[in-house]
Enzyme design. Structure first.
Site, PDB file in Angstrom:
ATOM      1  N   GLY A  78       0.866  -1.169   0.000  1.00 12.38           N
ATOM      2  CA  GLY A  78       0.000   0.000   0.000  1.00 12.38           C
ATOM      3  C   GLY A  78       0.899   1.215   0.000  1.00 12.38           C
ATOM      4  O   GLY A  78       1.861   1.266  -0.757  1.00 12.38           O
ATOM      5  N   GLU A  79       0.634   2.127   0.897  1.00 15.65           N
ATOM      6  CA  GLU A  79       1.470   3.326   0.996  1.00 15.65           C
ATOM      7  C   GLU A  79       2.043   3.361   2.415  1.00 15.65           C
ATOM      8  O   GLU A  79       1.301   3.577   3.371  1.00 15.65           O
ATOM      9  CB  GLU A  79       0.622   4.560   0.668  1.00 15.65           C
ATOM     10  N   SER A  80       3.344   3.126   2.520  1.00 13.74           N
ATOM     11  CA  SER A  80       3.933   2.955   3.852  1.00 13.74           C
ATOM     12  C   SER A  80       3.788   4.200   4.722  1.00 13.74           C
ATOM     13  O   SER A  80       3.613   4.088   5.939  1.00 13.74           O
ATOM     14  CB  SER A  80       5.402   2.542   3.743  1.00 13.74           C
ATOM     15  N   CYS A 135       6.087  -5.400   0.169  1.00 10.60           N
ATOM     16  CA  CYS A 135       6.218  -4.065  -0.398  1.00 10.60           C
ATOM     17  C   CYS A 135       6.183  -2.984   0.695  1.00 10.60           C
ATOM     18  O   CYS A 135       7.152  -2.836   1.431  1.00 10.60           O
ATOM     19  CB  CYS A 135       5.148  -3.871  -1.462  1.00 10.60           C
ATOM     20  N   ARG A 154      12.972   3.077  -1.167  1.00  6.88           N
ATOM     21  CA  ARG A 154      11.571   3.143  -1.616  1.00  6.88           C
ATOM     22  C   ARG A 154      11.485   3.531  -3.082  1.00  6.88           C
ATOM     23  O   ARG A 154      12.374   4.196  -3.602  1.00  6.88           O
ATOM     24  CB  ARG A 154      10.808   4.192  -0.797  1.00  6.88           C
ATOM     25  N   ILE A 185       4.938  -3.098  -7.819  1.00  6.68           N
ATOM     26  CA  ILE A 185       4.179  -1.844  -7.954  1.00  6.68           C
ATOM     27  C   ILE A 185       4.886  -0.771  -7.131  1.00  6.68           C
ATOM     28  O   ILE A 185       4.912  -0.847  -5.912  1.00  6.68           O
ATOM     29  CB  ILE A 185       2.726  -2.012  -7.453  1.00  6.68           C
ATOM     30  N   ARG A 186       5.476   0.183  -7.811  1.00  8.61           N
ATOM     31  CA  ARG A 186       6.277   1.219  -7.131  1.00  8.61           C
ATOM     32  C   ARG A 186       7.082   0.580  -5.990  1.00  8.61           C
ATOM     33  O   ARG A 186       7.055   1.027  -4.841  1.00  8.61           O
ATOM     34  CB  ARG A 186       5.377   2.353  -6.622  1.00  8.61           C
ATOM     35  N   HIS A 189       4.540  -8.357  -4.909  1.00 11.99           N
ATOM     36  CA  HIS A 189       3.220  -8.674  -4.350  1.00 11.99           C
ATOM     37  C   HIS A 189       2.786 -10.092  -4.746  1.00 11.99           C
ATOM     38  O   HIS A 189       2.085 -10.254  -5.739  1.00 11.99           O
ATOM     39  CB  HIS A 189       2.166  -7.717  -4.925  1.00 11.99           C
ATOM     40  N   GLU A 232       0.511 -11.782  -3.468  1.00 16.66           N
ATOM     41  CA  GLU A 232      -0.951 -11.895  -3.295  1.00 16.66           C
ATOM     42  C   GLU A 232      -1.705 -11.420  -4.529  1.00 16.66           C
ATOM     43  O   GLU A 232      -2.901 -11.651  -4.649  1.00 16.66           O
ATOM     44  CB  GLU A 232      -1.406 -11.132  -2.041  1.00 16.66           C
TER      45      GLU A 232
HETATM   46  N1  LIG Z   1       3.086  -1.496  -3.660  1.00 22.91           N
HETATM   47  C1  LIG Z   1       3.541  -0.891  -2.594  1.00 22.91           C
HETATM   48  O1  LIG Z   1       3.350  -1.313  -1.452  1.00 22.91           O
HETATM   49  C2  LIG Z   1       4.249   0.390  -2.855  1.00 22.91           C
HETATM   50  C3  LIG Z   1       5.025   0.913  -1.692  1.00 22.91           C
HETATM   51  C4  LIG Z   1       5.066   2.414  -1.769  1.00 22.91           C
HETATM   52  N2  LIG Z   1       5.796   2.857  -2.917  1.00 22.91           N
HETATM   53  C5  LIG Z   1       5.682   2.989  -0.488  1.00 22.91           C
HETATM   54  O2  LIG Z   1       6.704   3.602  -0.522  1.00 22.91           O
HETATM   55  O3  LIG Z   1       5.109   2.806   0.533  1.00 22.91           O
END
Ligand SMILES: NC(=O)CC[C@H](N)C(=O)O
Length: 190
Positions: free
Chosen positions: A47-49, A79, A106, A132-133, A168, A170
């Protein structure tokens, strides 16, 4: 066996679906009362840390979860979950548990390669990996065991009760990494 999945933000449902496929029951962790029942393992999703770190603090979940991991609760971070577990990250303003002896970069693949999929070995078996990113690990301590690398960078590994992937699992149909986590939980001497 009951696995808690941190469900504040990000791809938590997909982890629960993966555990369903393996016949393992799971529950969502959204607030302190969710931590009261028995929990044999914990998943920190992607997600977004920065958002997750902030919510963990705001909801008073940060300290009790950190304590459980320190006491040996098996945890699997994907991630953003990897970022939260890392001892150091390149942007230290994000709240993170700091328990895994790695330095994590990151958004390490840049904008053009923000999202991609490869088939690549994890612990010796080729599996589909969705990035993903994604972050990668660019330094690690002696207790960290590398389980996968991609383009020379560490993208999966383990340190005692902590398993992490930059990708990921999942988001694919391949259950290898989750099965690895279940087997690790069963073999851990806490
Ligand atoms: N798919 C992800 O969990 C991306 C991590 C996100 N770029 C972060 O820095 O939190």
């Amino acid at each position: 066996m009951r696995i808690g999945v941190l469900a504040l933000q990000g791809a938590f449902i997909e982890h629960q679906q993966m555990l369903d496929r393996l016949g393992v029951s799971s529950f969502q962790i959204r607030n302190l009362t969710d931590l009261q029942g028995p929990m044999d393992g914990l998943i920190l999703p992607g997600g977004e840390s920065t958002a997750m770190g902030k919510l963990l603090k705001d909801l008073n979940l940060y300290e009790p979860i950190k304590e459980k991991i320190q006491q040996g609760l098996p945890v699997f971070g994907t991630c953003a979950g990897l970022i939260l577990l890392s001892k150091s990250i390149d942007d230290d303003t994000t709240s993170h548990f700091g328990l895994l002896d790695v330095h994590t970069k990151r958004n390490a693949y840049g904008r053009q390669l923000g999202s991609f999929q490869v088939n690549h070995p994890f612990d010796g078996k080729v599996i589909p990996m969705t990035f993903i990113r994604a972050p990668y690990i660019d330094a690690y301590g002696k207790d960290f065991e590398v389980l996968a690398t991609y383009q020379g960078k560490v993208i999966a590994g383990r340190q005692h009760n902590m398993l992490v992937t930059a990708f990921h699992p999942e988001l694919t149909l391949d259950t290898t990494v989750h099965a690895y986590f279940i087997s690790m939980m069963n073999h851990l001497v806490v």
